[in-house]
Design an enzyme around this catalytic site. Sequence first.
Site, PDB file in Angstrom:
ATOM      1  N   GLY A 165       0.641  -1.108  -0.017  1.00 16.75           N
ATOM      2  CA  GLY A 165       0.030   0.014  -0.062  1.00 16.75           C
ATOM      3  C   GLY A 165       1.382   1.244  -0.562  1.00 16.75           C
ATOM      4  N   LYS A 201      -8.006   0.755 -12.728  1.00 15.56           N
ATOM      5  CA  LYS A 201      -9.158   0.683 -11.528  1.00 15.56           C
ATOM      6  C   LYS A 201      -9.135   1.328 -10.410  1.00 15.56           C
ATOM      7  CE  LYS A 201     -13.478   1.776 -12.448  1.00 15.56           C
ATOM      8  NZ  LYS A 201     -14.157   3.094 -12.811  1.00 15.56           N
ATOM      9  N   GLU A 287      -1.507  -9.022  -6.243  1.00 13.01           N
ATOM     10  CA  GLU A 287       0.156  -9.298  -6.682  1.00 13.01           C
ATOM     11  C   GLU A 287      -0.275 -10.562  -5.436  1.00 13.01           C
ATOM     12  OE1 GLU A 287       0.628  -5.450  -4.253  1.00 13.01           O
ATOM     13  OE2 GLU A 287       1.570  -7.025  -2.443  1.00 13.01           O
ATOM     14  N   ARG A 291       5.845 -16.180  -0.477  1.00 13.67           N
ATOM     15  CA  ARG A 291       6.666 -16.484   1.097  1.00 13.67           C
ATOM     16  C   ARG A 291       5.244 -16.812   2.062  1.00 13.67           C
ATOM     17  NH1 ARG A 291       3.511 -12.315   3.838  1.00 13.67           N
ATOM     18  NH2 ARG A 291       4.138 -10.481   2.902  1.00 13.67           N
TER      19      ARG A 291
HETATM   20  C1  MV4 Z   1      -5.964  -1.237  -4.651  1.00 11.12           C
HETATM   21  C2  MV4 Z   1      -7.342  -0.411  -4.099  1.00 11.12           C
HETATM   22  C3  MV4 Z   1      -8.292  -0.710  -4.345  1.00 11.12           C
HETATM   23  N1  MV4 Z   1      -8.129  -1.037  -6.410  1.00 11.12           N
HETATM   24  N2  MV4 Z   1      -6.173  -1.501  -6.158  1.00 11.12           N
HETATM   25  C4  MV4 Z   1      -3.168  -2.218  -0.899  1.00 11.12           C
HETATM   26  C5  MV4 Z   1      -2.049  -3.161  -0.320  1.00 11.12           C
HETATM   27  C6  MV4 Z   1      -1.754  -3.634  -1.548  1.00 11.12           C
HETATM   28  N3  MV4 Z   1      -1.734  -4.569  -1.364  1.00 11.12           N
HETATM   29  C7  MV4 Z   1      -3.114  -3.542  -2.740  1.00 11.12           C
HETATM   30  N4  MV4 Z   1      -3.801  -2.654  -2.084  1.00 11.12           N
HETATM   31  C8  MV4 Z   1      -5.397  -2.004  -2.865  1.00 11.12           C
HETATM   32  N5  MV4 Z   1      -5.238  -2.300  -3.726  1.00 11.12           N
HETATM   33  C9  MV4 Z   1      -7.380  -1.054  -6.786  1.00 11.12           C
HETATM   34  N6  MV4 Z   1      -7.008  -1.384  -7.893  1.00 11.12           N
HETATM   35  C10 MV4 Z   1      -7.035  -0.754  -2.472  1.00 11.12           C
HETATM   36  C11 MV4 Z   1      -6.249  -1.318  -1.871  1.00 11.12           C
HETATM   37  C12 MV4 Z   1      -5.977  -1.748  -0.390  1.00 11.12           C
HETATM   38  C13 MV4 Z   1      -6.452  -2.650   0.398  1.00 11.12           C
HETATM   39  C14 MV4 Z   1      -5.654  -3.977  -0.282  1.00 11.12           C
HETATM   40  C15 MV4 Z   1      -6.235  -4.874   0.776  1.00 11.12           C
HETATM   41  C16 MV4 Z   1      -6.315  -4.551   1.871  1.00 11.12           C
HETATM   42  C17 MV4 Z   1      -6.260  -3.661   2.464  1.00 11.12           C
HETATM   43  C18 MV4 Z   1      -6.061  -2.788   1.399  1.00 11.12           C
HETATM   44  C19 MV4 Z   1      -6.656  -0.637   2.285  1.00 11.12           C
HETATM   45  C20 MV4 Z   1      -6.163   0.149   1.116  1.00 11.12           C
HETATM   46  C21 MV4 Z   1      -5.773  -0.033   0.322  1.00 11.12           C
END
Ligand code: MV4
Length: 447
Positions: A165, A201, A287, A291
């Site tokens: 993040g 998006k 992603e 690990r």
């Molecule tokens: C996102 C998203 C919304 N839309 N991608 C946060 C860290 C990384 N793992 C990817 N993350 C996010 N990607 C899109 N296109 C929102 C997040 C995100 C999030 C994702 C999973 C768990 C917690 C989160 C907290 C904030 C934002």
Amino acid sequence: MFDKVLIANRGEIALRIHRACREMGIQTVAVHSTADSDAMHVRLADESVCIGPPPARDSYLNIPAILSAATIAGVDAIHPGYGFLSENARFAEAAEAHGFTFIGPSPEHIRMMGDKIVAKQTAKDLGLPLVPGSPGPVDSVEEVISLGEQIGWPVLIKAVAGGGGRGMKVVYTADGASEAFSLARNEAKAAFSNDSVYLEKYLPRPRHIEIQVLGDGKGEGVHLGERDCSLQRRHQKVLEEAPSPALNSEQRARIGELAAVAVRKLKYRGAGTMEFLFQDGEFYFIEMNTRLQVEHPITEAVTGIDLVREQIRIAAGGPLGFTQKDILISGHAIECRINAEHPETFVPCPGKVTDYHPPGGLGVRVDSGLYAGYVMPPYYDSMVAKLIVSGATRNECLMRLRRSLEEFVIGGIDTTIPLQQRIIRQQEFIDGNYDIHWLEKLVGLKK
Ligand code: MV4
């Protein structure tokens, strides 16, 4: 099979790896900084080597020191745990170059998944659903604007070398593109020494669903169901559960099979986690983590599979101990991360643990290196324990969790136990009705 394994980590995960080795008849070598001389994993390991002063960069991230310890102790393999060097391809290569087996994926797969663009392109080629976005890095504000018009606002700018993040910026309209673009690049540069960014998006209210996978490196691979990791604050997971209360059996089977097929095609070796966002019945790969994860015990609870044992067996060249049809997800499990932090201000609170009494009973597991008299050092992550409860149903887990949190005594330091007790009293949590923003709305974002 290995005779001796070096555990290149600390805290509860070092203890977890020691336990798996012990049960397999493998000797263990603990490494520790001068701040961790009295840590539980050092006390229980067959041998221990001090690798440096407290700062992680001089100890747990110190590749020459760790490899020297491995040479001195005459180990066969190194387990990196999570965090620290666990996703450092250079470390994996160096370990192998020095004749030690790295208990994890190949350096090539670590490197591949560390670059979020390559990871997404690979996922697409493997048949995984993606968030619509830029095919590669975006190099100008104009590109952000044209893509935003094309895929629809809002869009999210993300760091190519990122993850977790950091460096992410939401862009709601073309007017906001320029500021967000430069902020994201500056943050990416500062956090990852790489200012490359890409676009996706923006999904406003997703859940975070991750799929545990295991591969033997030769084309066999299985999935072990999903974990719902949506309850997080500032990108730190607080509570995780398996299976997800948001998925039905069709969705579960669909995403599990896609992940298992991808692992087989990749010829992936070891344990891995494919991260998806889930919104309106659709999954979107974001992603892959190469690990073992902090929250692996909830998968162990609902599958009965010891994931660390499987990692070690696969690294030693063994086949997977089972096929996909052997894996049954039964019951439910919930993990609460307990941090040495104030439960409302989240200010870290290291210091001496004066009393320690973990909960017990059927379906209760506590992974922790704490003991009465232990002095928690201020140099590392604030997580001090994981409480994992399991049972036949989610409701049984909720009851068990409430009872276990009441029973859990950690004296002398602040902990987030009261926060966990507050979370599991909320009706929306009890109903399983929460997304990735729910916890921050409950507790606020500020530290
Ligand atoms: C996102 C998203 C919304 N839309 N991608 C946060 C860290 C990384 N793992 C990817 N993350 C996010 N990607 C899109 N296109 C929102 C997040 C995100 C999030 C994702 C999973 C768990 C917690 C989160 C907290 C904030 C934002």
